[in-house]
Design an enzyme around this catalytic site. Structure first.
Site, PDB file in Angstrom:
ATOM      1  N   LEU A   1     -41.231   8.499  16.892  1.00 43.52           N
ATOM      2  CA  LEU A   1     -42.626   8.412  16.469  1.00 43.52           C
ATOM      3  C   LEU A   1     -42.758   7.284  15.458  1.00 43.52           C
ATOM      4  O   LEU A   1     -42.219   7.350  14.359  1.00 43.52           O
ATOM      5  CB  LEU A   1     -43.083   9.743  15.858  1.00 43.52           C
ATOM      6  CG  LEU A   1     -44.599   9.909  15.658  1.00 43.52           C
ATOM      7  CD1 LEU A   1     -44.972  11.386  15.624  1.00 43.52           C
ATOM      8  CD2 LEU A   1     -45.094   9.236  14.386  1.00 43.52           C
TER       9      LEU A   1
ATOM     10  N   HIS B   1     -36.708  10.315   4.132  1.00 53.76           N
ATOM     11  CA  HIS B   1     -37.212   9.015   3.690  1.00 53.76           C
ATOM     12  C   HIS B   1     -38.688   9.155   3.350  1.00 53.76           C
ATOM     13  O   HIS B   1     -39.415   9.922   3.979  1.00 53.76           O
ATOM     14  CB  HIS B   1     -37.022   8.003   4.832  1.00 53.76           C
ATOM     15  CG  HIS B   1     -37.199   6.581   4.439  1.00 53.76           C
ATOM     16  ND1 HIS B   1     -38.448   6.014   4.235  1.00 53.76           N
ATOM     17  CD2 HIS B   1     -36.292   5.589   4.218  1.00 53.76           C
ATOM     18  CE1 HIS B   1     -38.299   4.742   3.913  1.00 53.76           C
ATOM     19  NE2 HIS B   1     -37.006   4.456   3.887  1.00 53.76           N
TER      20      HIS B   1
END
Length: 349
Positions: A133, A237
């Site tokens: 994605l 992240h």
């Protein structure tokens, strides 16, 4: 309007641009032209796979890879990607670290110590993975990110026989601007002697033999890792945090599995328990441009029920749930490749 559709051969240049923009840690789209061409080829094969007429085909032994792109219908630009791997680990081993606990105790010495272990495993073999994605930065606004994630659940809800009941996603772990992972740094110093970008790239292009050859086969005591490595275990992240929150809202949860390279968390859910799957409706299509009472229109995620010609988008439409109908303007129906003979799966937003 952003339209989701299966990737095509003509999307190759755009896919290369997205792979370059995705940066370090985005293992599923490495900057390798031969590999990206193969991804497109395998995706086209997956969308052309007719399971209904070939009953021996099933996700358990059909590692099909479905790669979708997001197209801006105004500019015709490809602005994002999203993918589903029907069954991982069937042609190549699929590795994770499983976090567990072991107790060291001695009644004689009055010592009781709980220690965490990392064990290399293949526990997700045969499960369905959602991934790849990525949305171009200039399109990270409104509901574009939700569209690029949620449509996959409606596609799987409509075509359940192509997928496992166990759905998981690997979340990108923490690394710096140069692609250095604190977790991998410890492994590199002690076992591998190759840096994180190199290991990440090799895994992305399917060269995983080095994992079995060099990865420690015995469980690793977490307290032996460096403090920096321990600090990033199970952390995502910062650019991946919105995707994680969206999946958590859908019912995905962390079960103690982390990525073997950057220690990012893996989250999972049962297909039938995913919020979007449970909340979606399948309605008969009625095409009309004479919609007098648009005040009744509701913003929906709409997907057709096809495979090879799959389409999905967001749009405000009028529905009659009691009658089992959704009313679509002709232009929208055309984009979604729907006629009045068809059904449409929708998710109210």
């Amino acid at each position: 309007m952003i339209l989701i559709r299966p990737i095509q051969v003509t999307d190759f240049d755009a896919l290369v641009d997205i792979a370059k923009a995705s940066g370090h840690g985005f293992t599923s789209l490495p900057v390798d032209e031969a590999l990206l061409k193969n991804r497109i080829k395998s995706s086209i094969q997956a969308f052309n796979l007719d399971i209904n007429t070939q009953p021996n085909l099933h996700f358990n032994h059909t590692p099909a890879h479905y790669l979708f792109v997001a197209e801006d219908t105004d500019t015709k630009l490809i602005v994002g990607t999203s993918a589903i791997d029907a069954a991982v680990g069937l042609s190549d081993p699929f590795y994770h670290y499983r976090l567990s606990k072991i107790v060291h105790s001695s009644h004689a010495l009055n010592v009781y110590k709980v220690v965490e272990l990392l064990t290399l495993c293949n526990d997700y073999t045969g499960a369905t993975e959602i991934g790849s994605l990525f949305l171009m930065p200039e399109y990270r606004q409104g509901l574009n990110g939700k569209l690029l994630s949620k449509f996959r659940f409606l596609f799987m809800a409509e075509h359940r026989n192509r997928f496992s009941d166990r759905i998981f996603a690997e979340m990108r772990g923490i690394c710096d601007e140069d692609g250095h992972s604190p977790f991998w740094r410890w492994l590199q110093d002690n076992f591998f002697q190759i840096d994180f970008p190199t290991a990440d790239y090799l895994s992305g292009i399917g060269n995983k033999a080095f994992i079995a050859e060099l990865m420690p086969q015995l469980p690793i005591y977490v307290n032996l890792l460096s403090k920096k490595a321990q600090a990033v275990m199970g952390k995502v992240h910062e650019q991946t945090l919105p995707a994680l929150k969206l999946l958590q809202h859908e019912g995905f949860s962390y079960r103690g599995y982390i990525d073997i390279f950057d220690a990012g968390p893996t989250v999972e859910a049962e297909l039938n328990h995913i919020r979007s799957v449970r909340s979606s409706l399948k309605l008969a299509v009625e095409i009309t441009d004479q919609q007098d009472d648009l005040s009744q229109a509701e913003l929906c995620l709409l997907v057709n029920t096809q495979v090879k010609n799959f389409r999905a988008t967001l749009h405000s439409v009028v529905t009659d749930k009691a009658a089992g109908k959704v009313y679509l303007p002709s232009k929208l129906a055309s984009y979604l490749k729907l006629t009045e003979k068809d059904s449409c799966r929708i998710l109210l937003l």
